[in-house]
Motif scaffolding. Structure first.
Motif, PDB file in Angstrom:
ATOM      1  N   GLY A  50       0.832  -1.186   0.000  1.00  0.00           N
ATOM      2  CA  GLY A  50       0.000   0.000   0.000  1.00  0.00           C
ATOM      3  C   GLY A  50       0.867   1.236   0.000  1.00  0.00           C
ATOM      4  O   GLY A  50       2.083   1.172   0.202  1.00  0.00           O
ATOM      5  N   VAL A  51       0.225   2.363  -0.243  1.00  0.00           N
ATOM      6  CA  VAL A  51       0.905   3.656  -0.179  1.00  0.00           C
ATOM      7  C   VAL A  51       0.134   4.515   0.805  1.00  0.00           C
ATOM      8  O   VAL A  51      -1.067   4.742   0.638  1.00  0.00           O
ATOM      9  CB  VAL A  51       0.967   4.340  -1.560  1.00  0.00           C
ATOM     10  CG1 VAL A  51       1.564   5.736  -1.425  1.00  0.00           C
ATOM     11  CG2 VAL A  51       1.794   3.500  -2.531  1.00  0.00           C
ATOM     12  N   GLU A  52       0.826   4.973   1.853  1.00  0.00           N
ATOM     13  CA  GLU A  52       0.196   5.812   2.870  1.00  0.00           C
ATOM     14  C   GLU A  52       0.542   7.268   2.612  1.00  0.00           C
ATOM     15  O   GLU A  52       1.714   7.618   2.437  1.00  0.00           O
ATOM     16  CB  GLU A  52       0.652   5.402   4.261  1.00  0.00           C
ATOM     17  CG  GLU A  52      -0.032   6.190   5.369  1.00  0.00           C
ATOM     18  CD  GLU A  52       0.305   5.671   6.756  1.00  0.00           C
ATOM     19  OE1 GLU A  52      -0.402   6.031   7.714  1.00  0.00           O
ATOM     20  OE2 GLU A  52       1.270   4.892   6.870  1.00  0.00           O
ATOM     21  N   LEU A  53      -0.481   8.107   2.590  1.00  0.00           N
ATOM     22  CA  LEU A  53      -0.297   9.521   2.341  1.00  0.00           C
ATOM     23  C   LEU A  53      -0.820  10.337   3.520  1.00  0.00           C
ATOM     24  O   LEU A  53      -1.764   9.922   4.199  1.00  0.00           O
ATOM     25  CB  LEU A  53      -1.045   9.963   1.070  1.00  0.00           C
ATOM     26  CG  LEU A  53      -0.681   9.273  -0.244  1.00  0.00           C
ATOM     27  CD1 LEU A  53      -1.597   8.069  -0.466  1.00  0.00           C
ATOM     28  CD2 LEU A  53      -0.816  10.237  -1.408  1.00  0.00           C
ATOM     29  N   GLY A  54      -0.221  11.490   3.732  1.00  0.00           N
ATOM     30  CA  GLY A  54      -0.764  12.474   4.648  1.00  0.00           C
ATOM     31  C   GLY A  54      -1.341  13.603   3.822  1.00  0.00           C
ATOM     32  O   GLY A  54      -0.625  14.232   3.030  1.00  0.00           O
TER      33      GLY A  54
END
Length: 211
Positions: free
Chosen positions: A57-61
């Motif tokens: 997955g790719v976690e973004l803020g």
């Protein structure tokens, strides 16, 4: 956040389609039938992760006002933080505020909102008004949370509105705060219904229908 770095990480997710135009990144996630649309300038940080299922997955803020909202994009799902229940209602509205999870997956949101809509019309099923009130508010928090991180869950919103049209008048819920984004979402629900000649599921032709 540089768009090249953001695109590079997102493009590594199998099953998604990533495009960029005029400073906006769009990630199509066919498995959920929706897309994430974000201005690159609003992405404060990004990192590759492994989600609890073991998938990448790719976690973004994501910057929204003074908040940084978490957003996780996966090959077949998206996880986000629900909106606050108190922000859904006008100031001073008396309402029991349900507990909300820190993160909700799009697929879980769709499943839960659709299940409530179907349960409303099941013969022999009686749902307590207090439970309905809390659940509808919780589901609206899910939808608002999805919208504020760049999703546009028209099909899910159609199920919410379907339930609300049947039971909302009798429930001690609201009034809701004015929300232009919600109004646009509801307008798209109406337009989608207009374009759907034969709704996939409907039990009462004289009522609003889900998509």
């Amino acid at each position: 956040m540089q768009s090249e770095a953001l695109l590079g990480l997102l493009e590594e997710l199998p099953g998604t389609r990533v495009t960029a135009d005029a400073g906006v990144v769009t990630v199509d996630v066919p498995a959920i039938g929706d897309s994430v649309r974000l201005a690159v300038r609003d992405v404060l940080n990004v990192a590759q992760i492994i989600v609890p299922t073991g998938d990448p997955g790719v976690e973004l803020g994501v910057r929204r006002g003074h908040e940084e909202l978490p957003l996780i994009v996966m090959s077949e799902d998206v996880a986000f933080m629900p909106a606050y229940a108190a922000d859904m209602l006008v100031p001073g509205a008396e309402q029991w505020i349900p507990a909300t999870p820190e993160l909700i997956a799009y697929s879980e949101m769709h499943r839960d909102v659709r299940a409530l809509g179907r349960a409303i019309d099941e013969e022999g099923v009686e749902l307590d008004d207090d439970i309905l009130t809390a659940t509808l508010l919780l589901h609206r928090c899910f939808l608002a949370g999805a919208v504020r991180v760049g999703l546009w869950p028209v099909r899910v919103a159609a199920w919410w509105e379907y339930t609300w049209a049947r039971v909302g008048d009798r429930l001690p819920l609201g009034p809701f705060r004015p929300d232009p984004a919600w109004d646009r979402l509801m307008a798209d629900v109406t337009e989608a219904r207009r374009r759907t000649a034969q709704p996939q599921w409907s039990s009462h032709s004289n009522h609003t229908t889900p998509l």
